[in-house]
Design a protein around this motif. Sequence first.
Motif, mmCIF file in Angstrom:
data_model
loop_
_atom_site.group_PDB
_atom_site.id
_atom_site.type_symbol
_atom_site.label_atom_id
_atom_site.label_comp_id
_atom_site.label_asym_id
_atom_site.label_seq_id
_atom_site.Cartn_x
_atom_site.Cartn_y
_atom_site.Cartn_z
ATOM 1 N N ASP A 111 0.840 -1.193 0.000
ATOM 2 C CA ASP A 111 0.000 0.000 0.000
ATOM 3 C C ASP A 111 0.881 1.252 0.000
ATOM 4 O OD1 ASP A 111 -1.837 1.982 0.300
ATOM 5 O OD2 ASP A 111 -2.706 1.237 2.166
ATOM 6 N N ARG A 112 0.761 2.065 -1.031
ATOM 7 C CA ARG A 112 1.611 3.254 -1.137
ATOM 8 C C ARG A 112 1.309 4.285 -0.052
ATOM 9 N NH1 ARG A 112 2.962 4.681 -7.441
ATOM 10 N NH2 ARG A 112 3.844 2.651 -7.967
ATOM 11 N N ASP A 113 0.145 4.184 0.589
ATOM 12 C CA ASP A 113 -0.154 5.090 1.696
ATOM 13 C C ASP A 113 0.624 4.718 2.959
ATOM 14 O OD1 ASP A 113 -1.839 6.716 0.309
ATOM 15 O OD2 ASP A 113 -3.676 5.683 0.904
ATOM 16 N N HIS A 114 1.208 3.524 2.958
ATOM 17 C CA HIS A 114 1.950 3.064 4.135
ATOM 18 C C HIS A 114 3.444 2.927 3.875
ATOM 19 C CE1 HIS A 114 -2.101 1.628 5.354
ATOM 20 N NE2 HIS A 114 -1.651 1.826 6.570
ATOM 21 N N MET A 115 3.877 3.136 2.651
ATOM 22 C CA MET A 115 5.274 2.848 2.323
ATOM 23 C C MET A 115 5.906 3.971 1.504
ATOM 24 S SD MET A 115 7.700 1.498 -0.010
ATOM 25 C CE MET A 115 7.091 0.362 -1.248
ATOM 26 N N THR A 116 7.156 4.287 1.860
ATOM 27 C CA THR A 116 7.953 5.258 1.119
ATOM 28 C C THR A 116 9.307 4.626 0.838
ATOM 29 O OG1 THR A 116 6.879 7.144 2.191
ATOM 30 C CG2 THR A 116 9.026 7.546 1.174
ATOM 31 N N TYR A 162 5.106 2.527 7.774
ATOM 32 C CA TYR A 162 4.701 3.197 9.006
ATOM 33 C C TYR A 162 3.219 2.928 9.258
ATOM 34 C CZ TYR A 162 4.710 6.281 4.925
ATOM 35 O OH TYR A 162 4.620 6.766 3.639
ATOM 36 N N TRP A 163 2.860 2.866 10.531
ATOM 37 C CA TRP A 163 1.485 2.532 10.869
ATOM 38 C C TRP A 163 1.161 2.968 12.296
ATOM 39 C CZ3 TRP A 163 5.553 -0.825 10.892
ATOM 40 C CH2 TRP A 163 5.770 -1.595 12.028
ATOM 41 N N ALA A 164 -0.127 3.223 12.518
ATOM 42 C CA ALA A 164 -0.629 3.519 13.861
ATOM 43 C C ALA A 164 -1.108 2.218 14.484
ATOM 44 C CB ALA A 164 -1.781 4.525 13.796
ATOM 45 N N GLU A 165 -0.934 2.088 15.780
ATOM 46 C CA GLU A 165 -1.261 0.831 16.454
ATOM 47 C C GLU A 165 -2.729 0.445 16.288
ATOM 48 O OE1 GLU A 165 0.380 -0.957 20.478
ATOM 49 O OE2 GLU A 165 -1.193 0.521 20.897
ATOM 50 N N TYR A 178 -3.548 8.471 10.245
ATOM 51 C CA TYR A 178 -2.232 8.764 10.834
ATOM 52 C C TYR A 178 -1.114 8.588 9.810
ATOM 53 C CZ TYR A 178 -4.430 8.824 15.441
ATOM 54 O OH TYR A 178 -5.209 9.139 16.525
ATOM 55 N N ASN A 179 -1.155 7.456 9.089
ATOM 56 C CA ASN A 179 -0.051 7.238 8.152
ATOM 57 C C ASN A 179 -0.121 8.193 6.967
ATOM 58 O OD1 ASN A 179 -2.166 4.834 7.775
ATOM 59 N ND2 ASN A 179 -1.444 5.407 5.749
ATOM 60 N N ARG A 180 -1.331 8.587 6.542
ATOM 61 C CA ARG A 180 -1.441 9.554 5.448
ATOM 62 C C ARG A 180 -0.882 10.909 5.873
ATOM 63 N NH1 ARG A 180 -6.580 7.226 4.751
ATOM 64 N NH2 ARG A 180 -7.604 9.069 5.642
ATOM 65 N N SER A 199 2.866 10.691 6.073
ATOM 66 C CA SER A 199 3.473 10.610 4.746
ATOM 67 C C SER A 199 3.666 11.983 4.131
ATOM 68 C CB SER A 199 2.605 9.737 3.826
ATOM 69 O OG SER A 199 3.157 9.675 2.531
ATOM 70 N N PHE A 200 2.616 12.820 4.158
ATOM 71 C CA PHE A 200 2.790 14.122 3.510
ATOM 72 C C PHE A 200 3.564 15.107 4.382
ATOM 73 C CE2 PHE A 200 -1.678 15.024 5.125
ATOM 74 C CZ PHE A 200 -1.382 16.104 5.934
ATOM 75 N N MET A 201 3.711 14.809 5.671
ATOM 76 C CA MET A 201 4.577 15.649 6.505
ATOM 77 C C MET A 201 6.050 15.365 6.215
ATOM 78 S SD MET A 201 2.384 17.386 8.197
ATOM 79 C CE MET A 201 3.123 18.176 9.601
ATOM 80 N N MET A 202 6.359 14.114 5.909
ATOM 81 C CA MET A 202 7.744 13.745 5.623
ATOM 82 C C MET A 202 8.159 14.101 4.201
ATOM 83 S SD MET A 202 9.146 12.560 8.329
ATOM 84 C CE MET A 202 10.601 11.739 7.695
#
Length: 585
Positions: A259-264, A273-276, A282-284, A287-290
């Motif tokens: 899933d591109r929303d979870h992976m860079t 990256y993921w939220a518990e 959270y991951n979206r 992603s755009f903050m990084m």
Amino acid sequence: MILQSLVTYYESLEQKGKITSPGWCSAKVSFGLELSEEGELIRVIPLKESVERGKKMVEVPAIRRVPQMVARSSGVSANFLCDNSSYLLGIDNKGKPERSLECFEAAKEKHLEILEDVDSRAARAVTLYFKTWKPEKAMGHAALSEVLEEILAGGNLIFFVGDEFVQEDPAIKAAWETYSQQPGEGTEGICLVTGKQAEIARIHGTIKGVPGAQSSGAALVSFNAPAFESYGKEQSYNAPVSTYAAYAYTTALNYLLSDRDHMTLIGDTAVVYWAEDGEEAYNRTFSFMMEPTADNQEIVDGVFKNLAAGKAVDVDDVEESLSMDQKFYILGLSPNAARLSVRFFYQDSFGNILRHVKDHYDRLRIVRPAGDRMEYLGVWRLLSETVNKKSKDKKPAPNMAGSLYRAVISGSNYPESMYQAVIGRIRSEQDDSDSHSYKITRGRAAMIKAFLLKNRGGSEEEITMELNDNSNDVAYILGQEFAVLEAIQEDANPGINATIKDKYFNSACATPASIFPILFKLKNSHLRKMNQKGKEIYYEKMLGALQSKITEVPKRLNLDAQGRFILGYYHQTQKRYEKKSKEEV
């Protein structure tokens, strides 16, 4: 902690119905084999989907929920209801027909065993298919003729009977779950992940989707040689993980990587990256903050302002505000032959991670050239400043990429290799007569500033966003002087192609005492050529003010001082361009 976090995440996703249950997995499927009720192959159904990749539309296999597939690297081991042409048709393009027949027989045996007592139309069709299909005649079958080459290329196939895919038939699903959940004959022990007594997995499932790793998948946990084993325990019995935990963590990690929303992808490192609690917002947001784009700069700015003010952080598609106490995990993986290497693993509250990212952007803040609208530079943009832009391979150094990412999210020191790479790139481009458009960019100056502030404990009063006229740092002042001397030369020679920067910058930055006397002699001739008294006085006063702060020009500048020299040069140059822009307006 990595496996435990992934298992917890898997359980959150399972509760939300977003992920497969034990005994099932998601697989890429290229074609469906439509069977009649008598088990005859009627036609082949294309299952590939059109997706946008860059500026092109490409055909990719569809993702389907299928029975859990086996982990195989060699040997013959059949999957149930979803496999390649060797197992389901008995043919391939590898030039080994005997092995293809062996694969088909293994699949036949497995399917007849599981479906023997299943009373449904789909089960009878598949059973009859395996009993009547002749692999030796497959190449000439009319239903396969148009897509035979694609099928032989190795994509997964599934069965279709009537109006549904066979793996969705209720009776077959029940039969598979009964079969797959049978107590194993493996060793039991205390699972290191769950803490419960359970059957221990001899081998773990493979992880797919890490660029550069084997396309068939790579192992996160594996022991395949005596050198890696201990106390007489073979394979994964060295690290006792239950079959449930092994399934859960591999399923969760494969879900993240798909899933591109979870992976860079950063260099050769795949960052997931993921939220518990499994909440996607959270991951979206992370992603755009990084990796901010030109289109979401205002959104990023709004998130940081709310964070600084202690206000709630909201996203458009979620009713409730994001909790700053939510546990958030970031994992960096890179390929290593048949295994995966863990570059880094970081966990913290979502709020703390955002604060670290904000602090990083604050350190990067520096005066921007006219026309530069990107206030926030993401990690990938920074890394691109360390590579040769004329090189075919524009990937940054692998270790540095992962280290920089970890430093940003954790608030730790930046990697020394990043600073050295930036200084090295600036120096190498000064020696390249064709690189006038690169050299000291805003991104490179920002990275130097951030590094000196964080790693060297620099003062924000001294290492500033824009020109610091009150600085008494000799290296910084020398950088300012060099910029002024270059400005004098350009004013005296409008339209000049090469300036003193192209010839003297590196040596002035490293060994100023031996170069600046030469530069001041050149300055005198440039001023005479300028023949404008007003400008002469202006520049002499500026240089006089800078010279009055220097008691002795150093023979050498170390790397830290060279960074301050570059900042002085960059700030002074931007001040000059800013003044020119205002005059033009």
